[in-house]
Design a protein around this motif. Structure first.
Motif, PDB file in Angstrom:
ATOM      1  N   ILE A  80       0.935  -1.279   0.010  1.00 17.05           N
ATOM      2  CA  ILE A  80       0.091   0.099  -0.157  1.00 17.05           C
ATOM      3  C   ILE A  80       0.928   1.287   0.073  1.00 17.05           C
ATOM      4  N   GLN A  81       2.055   1.320   0.616  1.00 17.14           N
ATOM      5  CA  GLN A  81       2.918   2.377   1.038  1.00 17.14           C
ATOM      6  C   GLN A  81       3.477   2.794  -0.344  1.00 17.14           C
ATOM      7  N   ALA A  82       3.785   1.718  -0.934  1.00 16.89           N
ATOM      8  CA  ALA A  82       4.611   1.806  -2.132  1.00 16.89           C
ATOM      9  C   ALA A  82       3.716   2.224  -3.348  1.00 16.89           C
ATOM     10  N   LEU A  83       2.244   2.279  -3.243  1.00 21.48           N
ATOM     11  CA  LEU A  83       1.649   2.544  -4.364  1.00 21.48           C
ATOM     12  C   LEU A  83       0.942   3.773  -4.052  1.00 21.48           C
ATOM     13  N   ASP A  84       0.449   4.076  -2.828  1.00 19.83           N
ATOM     14  CA  ASP A  84      -0.638   5.052  -2.510  1.00 19.83           C
ATOM     15  C   ASP A  84      -0.378   6.467  -3.026  1.00 19.83           C
ATOM     16  N   HIS A  85       0.882   6.993  -3.189  1.00 19.34           N
ATOM     17  CA  HIS A  85       1.271   7.950  -3.532  1.00 19.34           C
ATOM     18  C   HIS A  85       1.530   8.345  -4.773  1.00 19.34           C
ATOM     19  N   THR A  86       1.581   7.410  -5.810  1.00 15.64           N
ATOM     20  CA  THR A  86       2.115   7.307  -7.089  1.00 15.64           C
ATOM     21  C   THR A  86       1.228   8.358  -8.123  1.00 15.64           C
ATOM     22  N   GLY A  87      -0.147   8.751  -7.737  1.00 14.73           N
ATOM     23  CA  GLY A  87      -0.884   9.394  -8.623  1.00 14.73           C
ATOM     24  C   GLY A  87      -1.440   8.916  -9.786  1.00 14.73           C
ATOM     25  N   LYS A  88      -1.079   7.398  -9.830  1.00 12.86           N
ATOM     26  CA  LYS A  88      -1.287   6.586 -11.103  1.00 12.86           C
ATOM     27  C   LYS A  88      -2.388   5.622 -10.730  1.00 12.86           C
ATOM     28  N   ILE A  89      -2.939   5.508  -9.579  1.00 12.49           N
ATOM     29  CA  ILE A  89      -3.994   4.490  -9.714  1.00 12.49           C
ATOM     30  C   ILE A  89      -5.109   5.071  -8.634  1.00 12.49           C
ATOM     31  N   CYS A  90      -6.326   4.541  -8.735  1.00  8.91           N
ATOM     32  CA  CYS A  90      -7.554   5.268  -7.972  1.00  8.91           C
ATOM     33  C   CYS A  90      -7.866   4.624  -6.884  1.00  8.91           C
ATOM     34  N   ALA A  91      -7.429   3.198  -7.083  1.00 11.53           N
ATOM     35  CA  ALA A  91      -7.743   2.294  -5.508  1.00 11.53           C
ATOM     36  C   ALA A  91      -6.949   0.990  -5.692  1.00 11.53           C
ATOM     37  N   MET A  92      -7.060   0.408  -4.388  1.00 10.10           N
ATOM     38  CA  MET A  92      -6.458  -0.902  -4.537  1.00 10.10           C
ATOM     39  C   MET A  92      -7.352  -2.064  -4.002  1.00 10.10           C
ATOM     40  N   ALA A  93      -7.147  -3.224  -3.963  1.00  9.35           N
ATOM     41  CA  ALA A  93      -7.644  -4.180  -3.509  1.00  9.35           C
ATOM     42  C   ALA A  93      -6.671  -5.397  -2.908  1.00  9.35           C
ATOM     43  N   SER A  94      -6.831  -5.692  -1.609  1.00 11.57           N
ATOM     44  CA  SER A  94      -5.836  -6.515  -1.164  1.00 11.57           C
ATOM     45  C   SER A  94      -6.615  -7.866  -0.572  1.00 11.57           C
ATOM     46  N   GLU A  95      -6.070  -8.968  -0.337  1.00 12.22           N
ATOM     47  CA  GLU A  95      -6.555 -10.194  -0.038  1.00 12.22           C
ATOM     48  C   GLU A  95      -6.566  -9.992   1.643  1.00 12.22           C
ATOM     49  N   GLU A  96      -5.698  -9.085   1.986  1.00 13.28           N
ATOM     50  CA  GLU A  96      -5.796  -8.918   3.505  1.00 13.28           C
ATOM     51  C   GLU A  96      -6.771  -7.998   4.050  1.00 13.28           C
ATOM     52  N   VAL A  97      -7.337  -7.268   3.020  1.00  9.54           N
ATOM     53  CA  VAL A  97      -8.303  -6.302   3.675  1.00  9.54           C
ATOM     54  C   VAL A  97      -9.632  -6.304   2.826  1.00  9.54           C
TER      55      VAL A  97
END
Ligand code: FDP
Length: 333
Positions: A80-97
């Motif tokens: 999450i930390q590696a991806l959340d600030h990139t400005g290139k994605i609008c959401a994520m989904a994880s098996e853990e969440v």
């Protein structure tokens, strides 16, 4: 310039791929680089697991009275930390969440979404067995702002990239953007993923089958008949290999050929594996490498998910073995 084995790092390879698409903005390259960055951090922690007291439950504390994290919680955070600030994605989904992971409001939103299983096979950590991270990248279907659940309800066929990282005797990053599959091995001395497996192709057939045979008595008789068929095949002697760590089982079979099965059974009709985080990304990779993945009735990539954490039976591997399974499943054999 031709790509040279051993001296091509992942960034260069991604850049060379990006140049094949004059319209590419580099968004995509950044996402994959950030996933590889998270993988290096996870790899470091996985390797330390044996010597540092990082193992244990998320709610336990270490000798300093500090909160301990399970490695899968740690891996989830790093992705999450590696991806959340990139400005290139609008959401994520994880098996853990449970729900979709929104991008913090202070960061811009982009046109991609990322799904991942941050640490697959985590029940194997304590016994020093290879584990992995699996990911997939889709384009959003919503037009702007935060991503929504609808964005994730896309068939695997819509994936624009997928990959996995295996934390094994070495750490490898394997990915596809739909133009073949390439594998990179982490050189820990320089902290870089270096091209080691260019244009990976899975054998047309193999001699390995991988299934948890302890479930034999819970299987549908079509599955039992199929496994018996493999055991008794005249042309080739099959061998059974089952680590119980999906990425490790998949990676071995991708290289050597054969089939991995986690079917449904009379206790768990949809099996155990998750469509979005495990089955679809691996299905995309296996097809790109010349193999196939089905749930029995459908190609995995054609299934439209109904919810984020949906499970699916998974039969994945070389074309010959998967096509043969389809014949047993449809009672053609
Ligand atoms: P784990 O429970 O260790 O996380 O996805 C879950 C998974 O591992 C896969 O990696 C693995 O292939 C499968 O479960 C093993 O399940 P069984 O123990 O039921 O065979």
């Amino acid at each position: 310039m031709a790509i040279r084995k051993g001296v091509t790092n992942l960034s260069r390879f991604l850049l060379e791929e990006q140049r094949n698409f004059p319209e590419a903005t580099g968004d995509f390259t950044l996402i994959l680089e950030q996933i590889a960055f998270a993988a290096k951090i996870i790899s470091r922690e996985v390797n330390k697991a044996g010597i540092v007291n990082i193992l244990g439950k998320a709610d336990s504390s270490n000798i300093h009275g500090e909160q301990q994290q399970k490695l899968d919680v740690f891996a989830n955070e790093k992705m999450i930390q590696a991806l959340d600030h990139t400005g290139k994605i609008c959401a994520m989904a994880s098996e853990e969440v449970d729900d979709i992971i929104n991008i913090p409001s202070k960061y811009p939103k982009g046109k991609y979404l990322v799904v991942f299983d941050p640490l697959d096979g985590s029940s194997n950590i304590d016994v020093n067995i290879s584990i992995g991270t699996i990911f997939g990248v889709y384009k959003r279907v919503s037009s702007e702002g935060d991503g929504c659940r609808q964005d994730f309800i896309q068939p695997g066929r819509n994936l624009v990239a997928a990959g996995y990282v295996i934390y094994g005797s070495s750490t490898m990053f394997v990915y596809t953007t739909g133009r073949g599959v390439n594998g990179f091995t982490l050189d820990p001395s320089v902290g870089e993923f270096l091209l080691s497996h260019e244009n990976m192709v899975t054998p047309e057939f193999g001699s390995i089958y991988s299934i948890n045979e302890a479930n034999y008595h819970k299987w549908d008789e079509r599955i039992r008949n199929y496994v018996e068929h493999l055991k008794n095949l005249k042309e080739r002697q099959y061998t059974s290999r089952y680590i119980g760590s999906l990425v490790a089982d998949f990676h071995r079979n991708l290289l050597k050929g054969g089939v991995f099965l986690y079917p449904g059974d009379n206790k768990n009709p949809r099996g155990k594996l998750r469509l979005l985080y495990e089955a679809c990304p691996l299905a995309f990779i296996v097809e790109q490498a010349g193999g196939l993945a089905v749930d029995g009735d459908n190609n995995i990539l054609d299934i439209i998910p109904e919810n984020l954490h949906q499970k699916t039976p998974l039969i994945i591997g070389s074309k010959f073995e998967v096509e043969l399974f389809k014949k047993y499943w449809s009672k053609e054999l």
